[in-house]
Design an enzyme around this catalytic site. Structure first.
Site, mmCIF file in Angstrom:
data_model
loop_
_atom_site.group_PDB
_atom_site.id
_atom_site.type_symbol
_atom_site.label_atom_id
_atom_site.label_comp_id
_atom_site.label_asym_id
_atom_site.label_seq_id
_atom_site.Cartn_x
_atom_site.Cartn_y
_atom_site.Cartn_z
ATOM 1 N N CYS A 1 0.836 -1.192 0.000
ATOM 2 C CA CYS A 1 0.000 0.000 0.000
ATOM 3 C C CYS A 1 0.879 1.253 0.000
ATOM 4 O O CYS A 1 1.509 1.557 -0.997
ATOM 5 C CB CYS A 1 -0.976 -0.042 1.173
ATOM 6 S SG CYS A 1 -2.346 1.137 1.012
ATOM 7 N N HIS B 1 -3.355 -5.715 1.190
ATOM 8 C CA HIS B 1 -2.611 -5.903 2.437
ATOM 9 C C HIS B 1 -2.510 -7.379 2.834
ATOM 10 O O HIS B 1 -3.398 -7.910 3.512
ATOM 11 C CB HIS B 1 -3.311 -5.152 3.575
ATOM 12 C CG HIS B 1 -3.169 -3.675 3.514
ATOM 13 N ND1 HIS B 1 -2.223 -2.986 4.242
ATOM 14 C CD2 HIS B 1 -3.859 -2.739 2.812
ATOM 15 C CE1 HIS B 1 -2.335 -1.683 4.008
ATOM 16 N NE2 HIS B 1 -3.320 -1.516 3.143
ATOM 17 N N GLU C 1 -0.533 -8.559 5.092
ATOM 18 C CA GLU C 1 -0.332 -8.606 6.550
ATOM 19 C C GLU C 1 -1.638 -8.468 7.321
ATOM 20 O O GLU C 1 -1.656 -8.656 8.542
ATOM 21 C CB GLU C 1 0.671 -7.513 6.970
ATOM 22 C CG GLU C 1 0.105 -6.132 7.181
ATOM 23 C CD GLU C 1 -0.304 -5.399 5.910
ATOM 24 O OE1 GLU C 1 -0.855 -4.290 6.025
ATOM 25 O OE2 GLU C 1 -0.057 -5.920 4.799
#
Length: 275
Positions: free
Chosen positions: A106, A235, A237
Site C-alpha cells: 500500500c 494488504h 499482513e
C-alpha cells in the site's frame, strides 16, 4: 554471513501497519524482526546492511500531503545518515545490489514507485516510470478483493500461488504508466504479479468494486525484473489468521491466513540464496 534471517520493518511519519508486518515476518519464519523508526536509520542506530528483508508498511506517510509516498521518497533519496554523512539511498541501493528482498504494501508500494525502485528496468532508479494515483471512485476504498497471480512472473514472494484474497485500504491505488512503452515492457518482462479479479471466474477485471481503483488491466502489484522487489496495494499482513477473514464464522478456513504464504516464500528464498 549470519545463519539467521533478519527482517527490518520501517515505521514513522505516518506508517501504521508496522506491527502486522513484523508479525507476518515472524510467522513466515524470520529469526529476528526489528521495527525501526526512520529516525533510527538516519542516526545510524540501525543499518540496512544488517538485514535480508526490508518491509515498507502501509499507512499515510507525511499525511500524503505531497501525494502518497512522495515526501517519504525524498527522505530516502536525499537524507544523510549520521555520523558519517552517507546518503541513505546508498544503503538502499547496496541492499538491492546484495540480492536482498524488499516488499512494499500500500503506502510502501506508493513509496517504492515514487523512489523509482519499481519497475526497476535495468536497475535504474533515477526517474519515475510508473505511479499510483487517485481511485476512479474519488474516494477511499476499504474492501476485500480477489486477486489473480499472473503465471510465470519472477516474483519470489508469490511462487506456487494462483489466487489470493486480501483487503485494500487506499485512496490512491490506481496504477498508471508514464507511457504505453512502459506498460508494454512490464507485460513483456512478466513483471505484473497481481491483478484484481472477479470472484467467480478469477479473470482480471476493470469492473468496480472487484477492481476498487480503476487500475488498467486490473494491476494490483508488480515486481522488478529480478522478482526480489515487490510492491502491491492489497494488504497481505491483514490476513494472517483465519479470524482476519470477513467470513471466518461462516466458512471452513485454514488456520493460517493467505498473507503468511508471501512472507514464507520470501524468507525461504533468503535461506536458500543468501545464508
Amino acid at each position: 554471513m549470519s545463519k539467521q534471517v533478519k527482517a527490518i520493518v520501517i515505521t514513522g511519519y505516518g506508517t501504521n501497519c508496522e506491527v502486522e508486518m513484523a508479525h507476518a515476518c515472524r510467522l513466515g519464519g524470520a529469526d529476528r524482526v526489528d521495527i525501526v523508526h526512520m529516525s533510527e536509520l538516519l542516526h545510524g542506530e540501525y543499518r540496512l546492511d544488517d538485514y535480508h528483508l526490508l518491509n515498507l508498511a502501509g499507512g499515510f506517510l507525511d499525511g500524503d500531503d505531497l501525494g502518497a509516498g512522495q515526501a517519504g521518497a525524498h527522505r530516502w533519496r536525499y537524507a544523510t545518515v549520521k555520523p558519517g554523512g552517507e546518503l541513505l539511498r546508498d544503503q538502499l541501493y547496496r541492499f538491492i545490489d546484495d540480492g536482498k528482498l524488499i516488499i512494499g504494501v500500500c503506502n510502501g508500494f506508493q513509496l517504492m514507485v515514487k523512489l523509482g525502485l519499481l519497475p526497476g528496468f535495468e536497475r535504474r532508479y533515477d526517474h519515475r516510470l510508473v505511479s499510483l494515483t487517485h481511485n476512479d471512485s474519488s474516494r477511499f476504498e476499504d474492501r476485500w478483493v480477489h486477486l489473480r497471480v499472473e503465471p510465470d512472473n519472477p516474483c519470489v514472494f508469490t511462487r506456487g500461488l494462483e489466487k489470493l484474497y486480501f483487503p485494500v485500504r487506499h485512496g490512491e491505488g490506481k496504477f498508471v504508466c508514464a507511457g504505453e512503452g512502459v506498460c508494454s515492457l512490464l507485460q513483456e518482462n512478466k513483471q505484473v504479479v497481481l491483478r484484481y479479479a472477479e470472484a467467480e471466474s478469477g479473470e482480471a477485471t476493470m469492473n468496480y468494486p472487484a477492481n476498487p481503483n480503476g487500475s488498467p488491466g486490473g494491476i494490483a502489484g508488480i515486481c522488478d525484473p529480478s522478482g526480489r522487489l515487490f510492491g502491491l496495494m492489497p494488504h497481505p499482513e491483514a490476513y494472517l489468521h483465519r479470524t482476519n477473514h470477513p467470513r471466518w464464522t461462516r466458512e471452513e478456513l485454514p488456520e493460517e491466513g493467505q498473507g503468511v504464504l508471501l512472507f514464507k516464500n520470501g524468507i525461504n528464498f533468503i535461506r536458500d540464496h543468501l545464508l
